[in-house]
Design a protein around this motif. Structure first.
Motif, PDB file in Angstrom:
ATOM      1  N   ASP A  57      34.375  67.247  31.899  1.00  0.00           N
ATOM      2  CA  ASP A  57      35.349  68.026  32.665  1.00  0.00           C
ATOM      3  C   ASP A  57      36.650  68.306  31.925  1.00  0.00           C
ATOM      4  O   ASP A  57      37.684  68.561  32.548  1.00  0.00           O
ATOM      5  CB  ASP A  57      35.653  67.337  33.993  1.00  0.00           C
ATOM      6  CG  ASP A  57      36.273  65.959  33.824  1.00  0.00           C
ATOM      7  OD1 ASP A  57      36.295  65.446  32.688  1.00  0.00           O
ATOM      8  OD2 ASP A  57      36.751  65.402  34.840  1.00  0.00           O
TER       9      ASP A  57
ATOM     10  N   ASP B 111      34.462  81.681  38.892  1.00  0.00           N
ATOM     11  CA  ASP B 111      34.790  80.933  37.687  1.00  0.00           C
ATOM     12  C   ASP B 111      34.331  81.719  36.455  1.00  0.00           C
ATOM     13  O   ASP B 111      33.202  82.217  36.412  1.00  0.00           O
ATOM     14  CB  ASP B 111      34.104  79.565  37.721  1.00  0.00           C
ATOM     15  CG  ASP B 111      34.440  78.708  36.511  1.00  0.00           C
ATOM     16  OD1 ASP B 111      35.518  78.908  35.922  1.00  0.00           O
ATOM     17  OD2 ASP B 111      33.619  77.836  36.166  1.00  0.00           O
TER      18      ASP B 111
ATOM     19  N   ARG C 235      36.845  71.960  44.752  1.00  0.00           N
ATOM     20  CA  ARG C 235      35.920  71.883  43.606  1.00  0.00           C
ATOM     21  C   ARG C 235      36.647  71.435  42.357  1.00  0.00           C
ATOM     22  O   ARG C 235      37.706  71.961  42.011  1.00  0.00           O
ATOM     23  CB  ARG C 235      35.277  73.260  43.374  1.00  0.00           C
ATOM     24  CG  ARG C 235      34.463  73.368  42.096  1.00  0.00           C
ATOM     25  CD  ARG C 235      33.531  74.571  42.148  1.00  0.00           C
ATOM     26  NE  ARG C 235      34.229  75.791  42.476  1.00  0.00           N
ATOM     27  CZ  ARG C 235      34.742  76.630  41.566  1.00  0.00           C
ATOM     28  NH1 ARG C 235      34.667  76.331  40.283  1.00  0.00           N
ATOM     29  NH2 ARG C 235      35.342  77.741  41.946  1.00  0.00           N
ATOM     30  N   HIS C 236      36.069  70.453  41.681  1.00  0.00           N
ATOM     31  CA  HIS C 236      36.555  70.006  40.376  1.00  0.00           C
ATOM     32  C   HIS C 236      35.706  70.699  39.316  1.00  0.00           C
ATOM     33  O   HIS C 236      34.481  70.720  39.400  1.00  0.00           O
ATOM     34  CB  HIS C 236      36.424  68.487  40.258  1.00  0.00           C
ATOM     35  CG  HIS C 236      36.955  67.926  38.971  1.00  0.00           C
ATOM     36  ND1 HIS C 236      38.299  67.934  38.667  1.00  0.00           N
ATOM     37  CD2 HIS C 236      36.327  67.356  37.914  1.00  0.00           C
ATOM     38  CE1 HIS C 236      38.479  67.371  37.482  1.00  0.00           C
ATOM     39  NE2 HIS C 236      37.290  67.024  36.999  1.00  0.00           N
ATOM     40  N   TYR C 237      36.361  71.284  38.322  1.00  0.00           N
ATOM     41  CA  TYR C 237      35.643  72.050  37.306  1.00  0.00           C
ATOM     42  C   TYR C 237      34.916  71.104  36.349  1.00  0.00           C
ATOM     43  O   TYR C 237      35.508  70.173  35.811  1.00  0.00           O
ATOM     44  CB  TYR C 237      36.605  72.937  36.519  1.00  0.00           C
ATOM     45  CG  TYR C 237      37.096  74.124  37.301  1.00  0.00           C
ATOM     46  CD1 TYR C 237      36.676  75.415  36.994  1.00  0.00           C
ATOM     47  CD2 TYR C 237      37.983  73.960  38.366  1.00  0.00           C
ATOM     48  CE1 TYR C 237      37.127  76.511  37.719  1.00  0.00           C
ATOM     49  CE2 TYR C 237      38.427  75.047  39.097  1.00  0.00           C
ATOM     50  CZ  TYR C 237      38.004  76.325  38.770  1.00  0.00           C
ATOM     51  OH  TYR C 237      38.443  77.401  39.493  1.00  0.00           O
ATOM     52  N   ARG C 238      33.628  71.394  36.149  1.00  0.00           N
ATOM     53  CA  ARG C 238      32.811  70.586  35.249  1.00  0.00           C
ATOM     54  C   ARG C 238      32.002  71.492  34.320  1.00  0.00           C
ATOM     55  O   ARG C 238      31.603  72.581  34.706  1.00  0.00           O
ATOM     56  CB  ARG C 238      31.858  69.684  36.036  1.00  0.00           C
ATOM     57  CG  ARG C 238      32.580  68.632  36.852  1.00  0.00           C
ATOM     58  CD  ARG C 238      31.619  67.650  37.481  1.00  0.00           C
ATOM     59  NE  ARG C 238      32.337  66.661  38.284  1.00  0.00           N
ATOM     60  CZ  ARG C 238      32.887  65.573  37.789  1.00  0.00           C
ATOM     61  NH1 ARG C 238      32.799  65.320  36.492  1.00  0.00           N
ATOM     62  NH2 ARG C 238      33.521  64.720  38.570  1.00  0.00           N
ATOM     63  N   ARG C 239      31.769  70.995  33.144  1.00  0.00           N
ATOM     64  CA  ARG C 239      30.972  71.728  32.165  1.00  0.00           C
ATOM     65  C   ARG C 239      29.485  71.565  32.471  1.00  0.00           C
ATOM     66  O   ARG C 239      29.055  70.560  33.022  1.00  0.00           O
ATOM     67  CB  ARG C 239      31.240  71.207  30.746  1.00  0.00           C
ATOM     68  CG  ARG C 239      32.623  71.526  30.211  1.00  0.00           C
ATOM     69  CD  ARG C 239      32.738  71.065  28.776  1.00  0.00           C
ATOM     70  NE  ARG C 239      34.018  71.390  28.204  1.00  0.00           N
ATOM     71  CZ  ARG C 239      34.314  72.565  27.647  1.00  0.00           C
ATOM     72  NH1 ARG C 239      33.395  73.521  27.618  1.00  0.00           N
ATOM     73  NH2 ARG C 239      35.507  72.783  27.127  1.00  0.00           N
TER      74      ARG C 239
ATOM     75  N   ASP D 250      32.288  82.400  43.985  1.00  0.00           N
ATOM     76  CA  ASP D 250      32.148  81.778  42.666  1.00  0.00           C
ATOM     77  C   ASP D 250      32.607  82.701  41.536  1.00  0.00           C
ATOM     78  O   ASP D 250      31.797  83.289  40.821  1.00  0.00           O
ATOM     79  CB  ASP D 250      30.711  81.324  42.421  1.00  0.00           C
ATOM     80  CG  ASP D 250      30.622  80.335  41.255  1.00  0.00           C
ATOM     81  OD1 ASP D 250      31.663  80.065  40.621  1.00  0.00           O
ATOM     82  OD2 ASP D 250      29.517  79.838  40.964  1.00  0.00           O
TER      83      ASP D 250
ATOM     84  N   GLU E  18      41.029  81.757  38.181  1.00  0.00           N
ATOM     85  CA  GLU E  18      40.211  82.035  39.363  1.00  0.00           C
ATOM     86  C   GLU E  18      41.082  82.211  40.599  1.00  0.00           C
ATOM     87  O   GLU E  18      40.818  83.076  41.438  1.00  0.00           O
ATOM     88  CB  GLU E  18      39.178  80.931  39.581  1.00  0.00           C
ATOM     89  CG  GLU E  18      38.189  81.262  40.677  1.00  0.00           C
ATOM     90  CD  GLU E  18      36.999  80.315  40.740  1.00  0.00           C
ATOM     91  OE1 GLU E  18      36.164  80.483  41.654  1.00  0.00           O
ATOM     92  OE2 GLU E  18      36.905  79.395  39.889  1.00  0.00           O
TER      93      GLU E  18
ATOM     94  N   ARG F  76      41.115  77.698  33.678  1.00  0.00           N
ATOM     95  CA  ARG F  76      40.077  78.280  34.521  1.00  0.00           C
ATOM     96  C   ARG F  76      40.446  78.315  36.003  1.00  0.00           C
ATOM     97  O   ARG F  76      40.199  79.317  36.694  1.00  0.00           O
ATOM     98  CB  ARG F  76      38.758  77.535  34.297  1.00  0.00           C
ATOM     99  CG  ARG F  76      38.171  77.868  32.949  1.00  0.00           C
ATOM    100  CD  ARG F  76      37.022  76.983  32.530  1.00  0.00           C
ATOM    101  NE  ARG F  76      35.834  77.189  33.345  1.00  0.00           N
ATOM    102  CZ  ARG F  76      34.614  76.803  32.966  1.00  0.00           C
ATOM    103  NH1 ARG F  76      34.449  76.212  31.792  1.00  0.00           N
ATOM    104  NH2 ARG F  76      33.579  76.995  33.751  1.00  0.00           N
ATOM    105  N   SER F  77      41.038  77.254  36.508  1.00  0.00           N
ATOM    106  CA  SER F  77      41.370  77.246  37.937  1.00  0.00           C
ATOM    107  C   SER F  77      42.483  78.222  38.273  1.00  0.00           C
ATOM    108  O   SER F  77      42.450  78.878  39.324  1.00  0.00           O
ATOM    109  CB  SER F  77      41.749  75.833  38.384  1.00  0.00           C
ATOM    110  OG  SER F  77      42.873  75.357  37.672  1.00  0.00           O
TER     111      SER F  77
ATOM    112  N   ASP G  92      41.153  71.889  39.052  1.00  0.00           N
ATOM    113  CA  ASP G  92      40.626  71.820  40.420  1.00  0.00           C
ATOM    114  C   ASP G  92      41.031  73.084  41.167  1.00  0.00           C
ATOM    115  O   ASP G  92      42.066  73.700  40.864  1.00  0.00           O
ATOM    116  CB  ASP G  92      41.190  70.607  41.162  1.00  0.00           C
ATOM    117  CG  ASP G  92      40.857  69.298  40.488  1.00  0.00           C
ATOM    118  OD1 ASP G  92      39.773  68.756  40.760  1.00  0.00           O
ATOM    119  OD2 ASP G  92      41.685  68.826  39.670  1.00  0.00           O
TER     120      ASP G  92
END
Length: 234
Positions: A75, A187, A61-65, A185, A90, A86-87, A122
């Motif tokens: 992102d 995040d 997963r790529h972190y996106r707003r 999930d 997590e 964030r990654s 990511d």
């Protein structure tokens, strides 16, 4: 064993017992496509790719707003430190919960790429095999009292580890084909020592049941919440 790789402006943390593939390339969907290791995908805030590792199936997963701001800066996040990204947060949270016996995906690897004052992120983590979220299940059938109690017990175990799941809803709770409950999930979730926030988690979960009853007519009744709370209070 958890290891760290810092190269140029990339910071990668990974479990070398779970990841045998190219560490620097494993966050690229193209890398997995070239190896013919893509086994599926899911659409959400961007695409989550499901890939076949040597040791397990994993989700990339790529972190996106989200929201309006996410349409402008999709992102990128303001950088305040590797461990505050964030990654990485997590990854550590999943590792702690997994080590404590909470049913969550095992973290495989996380990456932060710094660019000026910002970063992109990511995460590669375990894909729970043969599991379905509660929304999909409840559209097909009712859950048993024992299943609701198992859900409550797993949330309690997470709370005993002082983890505040800020987006606890029935999309983020899975049941596998063995009846095992999983929470996913994490995040923007975090450990919190004070009391009171646990109630907020549960209230958010209850609202999600109400929401999906109206939206999809899922097989759920108010009495089912009592069963879930019995498992939580044990």
């Amino acid at each position: 064993m958890i290891k760290v790789l810092l190269k140029n402006k990339d910071y990668i943390i990974y479990n070398d017992e779970l990841l045998n593939e190219n560490i620097e390339q494993c966050f690229s969907a193209d890398y997995w496509k070239q190896k013919n290791k893509i086994i599926g995908s899911a659409q959400g805030r961007g695409t989550t790719w499901f890939v076949q590792l040597l040791t397990m199936q994993a989700a990339l997963r790529h972190y996106r707003r989200g929201g309006l701001f996410g349409k402008i800066i999709s992102d990128y996040y303001f950088f305040t430190g590797w461990d505050k990204s964030r990654s990485i947060q997590e990854f550590h949270l999943l590792d702690k919960l997994s080590q404590s016996g909470v049913n969550v995906p095992q973290p495989v690897a996380a990456k932060v790429s710094k660019s000026g004052l910002c970063y992109r992120a990511d995460l590669l983590c375990e894909k729970i095999a043969n599991a379905t979220d509660l929304v999909d299940i409840l559209q097909q059938r009712c859950l048993s009292k024992l299943e609701y109690q198992s859900i409550g017990a797993q949330i309690k175990k997470m709370h005993k580890n002082q983890v505040n799941h800020t987006d606890l809803n029935i999309h983020n709770i899975l049941l596998d084909d063995q009846g095992k409950v999983w929470i996913i999930d994490f995040d923007k979730c975090f450990q919190q020592q004070r009391e009171g926030w646990q109630k907020g988690n549960l209230e958010r979960l209850l609202r999600s049941f109400h929401k999906e009853v109206k939206k999809r007519s899922i097989n759920w009744q108010e009495g089912n919440w009592d069963d879930l709370m019995r498992g939580y209070r044990v």
